[in-house]
Design an enzyme around this catalytic site. Structure first.
Site, PDB file in Angstrom:
ATOM      1  N   ASP A 209      87.352  16.745  57.570  1.00 34.18           N
ATOM      2  CA  ASP A 209      88.388  15.601  57.492  1.00 34.18           C
ATOM      3  C   ASP A 209      89.883  15.813  57.052  1.00 34.18           C
ATOM      4  OD1 ASP A 209      88.493  12.290  57.407  1.00 34.18           O
ATOM      5  OD2 ASP A 209      89.454  13.074  55.018  1.00 34.18           O
TER       6      ASP A 209
ATOM      7  N   GLU B   7      87.568  15.335  63.709  1.00 31.88           N
ATOM      8  CA  GLU B   7      87.920  14.035  64.321  1.00 31.88           C
ATOM      9  C   GLU B   7      88.759  14.233  65.485  1.00 31.88           C
ATOM     10  OE1 GLU B   7      88.272  10.662  61.371  1.00 31.88           O
ATOM     11  OE2 GLU B   7      89.505  12.458  60.510  1.00 31.88           O
TER      12      GLU B   7
ATOM     13  N   CYS C 193      78.692   5.168  55.116  1.00 25.86           N
ATOM     14  CA  CYS C 193      78.039   6.055  54.111  1.00 25.86           C
ATOM     15  C   CYS C 193      77.478   7.194  54.782  1.00 25.86           C
ATOM     16  CB  CYS C 193      77.031   5.178  53.404  1.00 25.86           C
ATOM     17  SG  CYS C 193      75.948   6.192  52.145  1.00 25.86           S
TER      18      CYS C 193
ATOM     19  N   CYS D 156      73.107   6.665  53.788  1.00 25.97           N
ATOM     20  CA  CYS D 156      72.444   5.889  54.646  1.00 25.97           C
ATOM     21  C   CYS D 156      72.980   4.916  55.594  1.00 25.97           C
ATOM     22  CB  CYS D 156      71.787   4.517  53.533  1.00 25.97           C
ATOM     23  SG  CYS D 156      73.334   3.564  53.152  1.00 25.97           S
TER      24      CYS D 156
ATOM     25  N   CYS E 286      78.459   4.047  47.231  1.00 25.07           N
ATOM     26  CA  CYS E 286      77.882   3.261  48.261  1.00 25.07           C
ATOM     27  C   CYS E 286      76.924   2.087  47.618  1.00 25.07           C
ATOM     28  CB  CYS E 286      76.901   4.080  49.222  1.00 25.07           C
ATOM     29  SG  CYS E 286      76.072   2.813  50.526  1.00 25.07           S
TER      30      CYS E 286
ATOM     31  N   CYS F 207      73.063   2.622  48.852  1.00 26.14           N
ATOM     32  CA  CYS F 207      72.176   3.499  48.211  1.00 26.14           C
ATOM     33  C   CYS F 207      72.745   4.242  46.988  1.00 26.14           C
ATOM     34  CB  CYS F 207      71.738   4.572  49.313  1.00 26.14           C
ATOM     35  SG  CYS F 207      73.284   5.381  49.787  1.00 26.14           S
TER      36      CYS F 207
ATOM     37  N   ASP G 261      87.100  11.560  50.651  1.00 30.46           N
ATOM     38  CA  ASP G 261      87.225  12.700  51.911  1.00 30.46           C
ATOM     39  C   ASP G 261      86.151  13.387  52.473  1.00 30.46           C
ATOM     40  OD1 ASP G 261      89.783  11.528  51.951  1.00 30.46           O
ATOM     41  OD2 ASP G 261      90.821  12.951  50.689  1.00 30.46           O
TER      42      ASP G 261
HETATM   43 ZN   LIG Z   1      74.745   4.525  51.166  1.00 25.92          ZN
END
Ligand SMILES: [Zn+2]
Length: 273
Positions: free
Chosen positions: A78, A162, A213, A216, A232, A235, A242
């Site tokens: 990233d 990316e 995330c 999940c 998150c 989860c 980053d």
């Molecule tokens: Zn999550």
């Protein structure tokens, strides 16, 4: 003219310390590294820089280099503005500090130059100083990019980044900072170093990488710039924001090359080959 190319050269255009340029003839040069045996000289680009004239030789060898197939340890990357980059295995590479001091040195030289009378010999001297510093900054940046690219290749068999062209279009991120950071140059250097070192390289869809995330796959929404941690609500996964984005990049890359992904924070990616 700042540079020109000879797409074709005469017979035996190279000697130990000279190159024969069409219409000009033999020109002395310092050969910075030995020319490997068996290669044919395809073209010469003559470039003028502040520090002197350079001849860039393009060599050709009649072999096919097969493209790398996906293999080995996957690593997502990233690119950021606060730090230079983060990797899916938790490594953070800081933006080098020397750029800040070089930039302020450049500004002060430019100010000095603007105070001189345009066209005067003092003005010309100041111009030369500015140009020399520009060249130094660009060389330093390139060195840094090569160093980071090689370090990344030490750690991975597949590198995923990316796709910045898509990112610029989707988020309007292509501001001055992005350009300053030289991401485009870094990515082309990284792609080249990967090719040279037998590491698989692929650009992936950048959409929402920093809002997903990695554990999940819930879309957690846009983070404020001050929010440095991905946390998150579904989860409970907590990690540097980053690094989380880099893990999403790695997962997308692994999926794109047809390997299986283990959805456990993105690092434990199972390999199917
Ligand atoms: Zn999550």
């Amino acid at each position: 003219m700042r540079s020109f190319v000879y797409p074709q050269l005469g017979l035996a255009p190279l000697k130990e310390n000279a190159v024969k340029l069409p219409k000009i003839g033999w020109v002395l040069m310092r050969v910075s590294r030995p020319i490997p045996e068996g290669f044919e000289l395809k073209q010469v680009r003559v470039v003028r820089r502040v520090s002197g004239w350079y001849a860039m030789l393009t060599l050709k060898l009649a072999v096919d280099v097969p493209d790398q197939s996906p293999h080995g340890e996957p690593l997502g990357i990233d690119l950021g503005l606060e730090k230079f980059l983060a990797t899916s295995n938790g490594k953070l590479v800081a933006r080098p500090k020397f750029f800040v001091s070089l930039q302020s040195k450049l500004k002060s030289l430019q100010r000095k130059m603007s105070r001189k009378k345009k066209g005067s010999s003092n003005w010309r001297k100041a111009c030369l100083k500015v140009a020399k510093l520009h060249e130094h900054i660009s060389n330093t940046r390139k060195d840094f990019h090569y160093k980071v690219a090689n370090q990344l290749c030490d750690e991975a068999g597949m590198l995923f980044v990316e796709d910045l062209n898509l990112k610029a279009m989707s988020s309007g991120m292509l501001c001055k900072h992005t350009l300053d950071a030289g991401f485009g140059q870094f990515l082309s250097i990284l792609e080249f170093v990967c090719w040279k070192r037998g590491v698989y390289f692929k650009r992936v869809d950048p959409n929402l990488t920093s809002q997903t995330c990695p554990r999940c796959q819930t879309i957690t929404g846009k983070k404020e710039l001050s929010e440095r941690v991905h946390s998150c609500p579904e989860c409970g996964y907590r990690i540097d924001r980053d690094v989380a984005a880099a893990q999403v990049v790695a997962q997308r890359g692994v999926r794109a090359v047809g390997h299986t992904v283990q959805a456990s924070g993105g690092i434990g990616l199972r390999r199917s080959l």
